[in-house]
Design an enzyme around this catalytic site. Structure first.
Site, short mmCIF file in Angstrom:
data_model
loop_
_atom_site.label_atom_id
_atom_site.label_comp_id
_atom_site.label_asym_id
_atom_site.label_seq_id
_atom_site.Cartn_x
_atom_site.Cartn_y
_atom_site.Cartn_z
CB SER A 244 -0.88 0.01 1.24
OG SER A 244 -0.09 0.34 2.37
CE LYS A 245 -1.64 6.51 -3.02
NZ LYS A 245 -3.08 6.22 -2.96
NE ARG A 246 0.41 0.39 5.92
CZ ARG A 246 1.14 -0.69 6.08
NH1 ARG A 246 2.25 -0.64 6.76
NH2 ARG A 246 0.74 -1.84 5.57
#
Ligand code: GLU
Length: 482
Positions: A244-246
């Site tokens: 994910s963007k994390r």
């Protein structure tokens, strides 16, 4: 076997992310390997979340990756009548029914469920007497259309990657096909399209496994043959959580902006779930398309390792011909706002790029670590300064070297090297000390190509100027008094 037809069906609610790109790639590879057809379909029925500019961005990313399609792009928003017709047919044949429950009714029922169990539509309108149904329809009461899932039995399929998957029909709720505003749901649109586009293999992310039994029910109710399903393993970040963007950049465009080459990204993505029979790590798209085997895709989650991508990129970067690399570097410099002030001729530019090429991991490195080769407006990297300009005598040596180099009639690598070594011998210091200090003065970096090659590329005048500038900087900053 009849013609293989596959499709990639992104929703334009975001950019093309790496998971989507891997799905597109596997479809593409399978189509090419099997001499089949690769269809591109834009699933844009969610009018609130779909944006035309995202469709454009997705198509650009596909083109950038080199994944050309044979048919489409088809837009679901152009086919709404078809979905409504299919929903009516399913109603007529008794496989679907209008449901008049309002969102508030459903929400109230859902909130009454305790114990964290998922709520499943309770079938209020499923068994409504026909007369009442007709009355409400005639009165124009807003309604959705739901699929009538068989009460017993099971629905299963043999997934090409995950094997046999079976679900009890009891566990499947009467899902919505058509919303009250006449928009189709994903399930209705996808099955109508895959039937009409004669898709033979549905290749998509494993997050769609739970949707497949519902879609199979729609196929059967429509009297259509089932395609083969192949779900692709999830992509996890290095911490084994779903990517994910994390974890940093997830869109294809972001990798392009970081200076990753499309051929490297494609090669990297292909190996997230598939290993070539020969076990090669570096395998260009063309070669992959001759070896790709959907049945050999692994069902284990794949881990996205950015370090491996960077390594792969450096391998591809190294192999680029100047015809290809020079324009890419030019574009990168432009993107980073660097006006190449110091390179006045094309051969010189090419010479510089050739010298830097083996050391660069991404195109970005040309404008970052390699900045000083293209403009005088560069800074001294703090780590390089700390490491190689510690000795207080450095400022004086740099200025002494500048003076000696300025006087040379010929500026070959042999002569500049002899000059530097002469200076160090006379002063009884190690050559390495001055080589390192000079490198920082000329490039701002602690690592760079061979110093005397760097001098040659920069030329006599600029080399001398930079040495003087560094000496002055050191004296003025007081950090290193001579
Ligand atoms: N539009 C869906 C998605 O982007 C497509 C799923 C499918 O391939 O059926 O996830």
């Amino acid at each position: 076997m009849s013609e293989i037809r596959v499709r990639f069906a992104p929703s334009p609610t975001g950019y093309l992310h790496v998971g989507g790109a891997r799905t597109a790639l596997y479809n593409w590879l399978f189509a090419r390997r099997m001499n089949g057809v690769f269809i591109l379909r834009i699933e844009d029925t969610d009018a609130d979340r779909s944006k035309p500019e995202l469709t454009t961005a997705i198509l650009e990313s596909m083109e950038w990756l080199g994944l050309n399609w044979d048919e489409g792009p088809f837009h679901q928003s152009d086919r709404l009548d078809r979905y409504r017709t299919l929903a009516s047919e399913l109603e007529r044949s008794g496989h679907a029914y209008p449901c008049f429950c309002t969102p508030e009714d459903l929400q109230a029922k859902r909130s009454r469920v305790t114990g964290g169990r998922p709520w499943k539509y309770d079938g209020t309108c499923r068994n409504m007497p026909d007369e009442e149904r007709q009355m409400r329809l005639a009165a124009g009461v807003p309604h959705v259309v739901r699929f009538r899932v068989p009460e017993s039995g099971e629905t299963g399929f043999e997934d090409m990657v995950f094997g046999l998957i079976t679900v009890e029909n009891q566990e499947i709720e009467d899902f919505v096909l058509l919303r009250s505003d006449g928009q189709p749901t994903y399930h209705l649109g996808v099955v109508a399209d895959d039937m009409d586009m004669r898709v033979t293999h549905v290749v998509r992310g494993a997050d769609h496994i739970s949707n497949t039994p519902k879609q199979i029910l729609v196929y059967r109710a429509s009297g259509a043959n089932l395609p083969v399903f192949a779900h692709l393993p999830l992509i996890l970040g290095p911490d084994r959580q779903r990517l994910s963007k994390r974890h940093g950049a997830t869109s294809v465009g972001a990798y392009r902006d970081q200076g990753i080459l499309p051929e490297a990204l494609v090669n990297f993505l292909a190996l997230l779930g598939w290993t070539p029979p020969g076990g090669e790590e570096i395998l260009p798209l063309e070669a992959m398309s001759q070896q790709f085997d959907l049945a050999a895709v692994s069902k284990s989650n794949a881990v996205f390792d950015p370090e491996k991508l960077a390594w792969m990129n450096s391998q591809y970067l190294r192999a680029l011909t100047m015809d290809r690399l020079v324009p890419l570097v030019e574009a990168e410099l432009k993107l980073s706002g660097i006006e190449s002030t110091i390179i006045d001729s094309h051969p010189k530019f090419e010479e510089t790029v050739t010298m830097l090429q083996p050391r660069m991991r991404t195109l970005k490195d040309f404008s970052q670590g390699g900045r000083a080769f293209f403009t005088d407006a560069f800074e001294y990297a703090p780590d390089a300064r700390k490491k190689f300009w510690k000795d207080p005598a450095i400022a004086g040596f740099l200025q002494d070297l500048a003076g000696r180099l300025e006087k040379l009639d010929s500026f070959t690598t042999e002569i500049t090297e002899a000059t530097l070594r002469g200076l160090t011998e006379e002063n009884g210091i190690k050559a390495g000390l001055l080589i390192n200090a000079t490198r920082v003065a000329l490039t701002g970096q602690s690592v760079a190509p061979g110093l005397f090659d760097v001098m040659k590329v920069l030329g006599q005048k600029r080399t001398v100027e930079r040495l003087q500038r560094a000496g002055k900087y050191l004296r003025e900053s007081g950090a290193n008094p001579a």
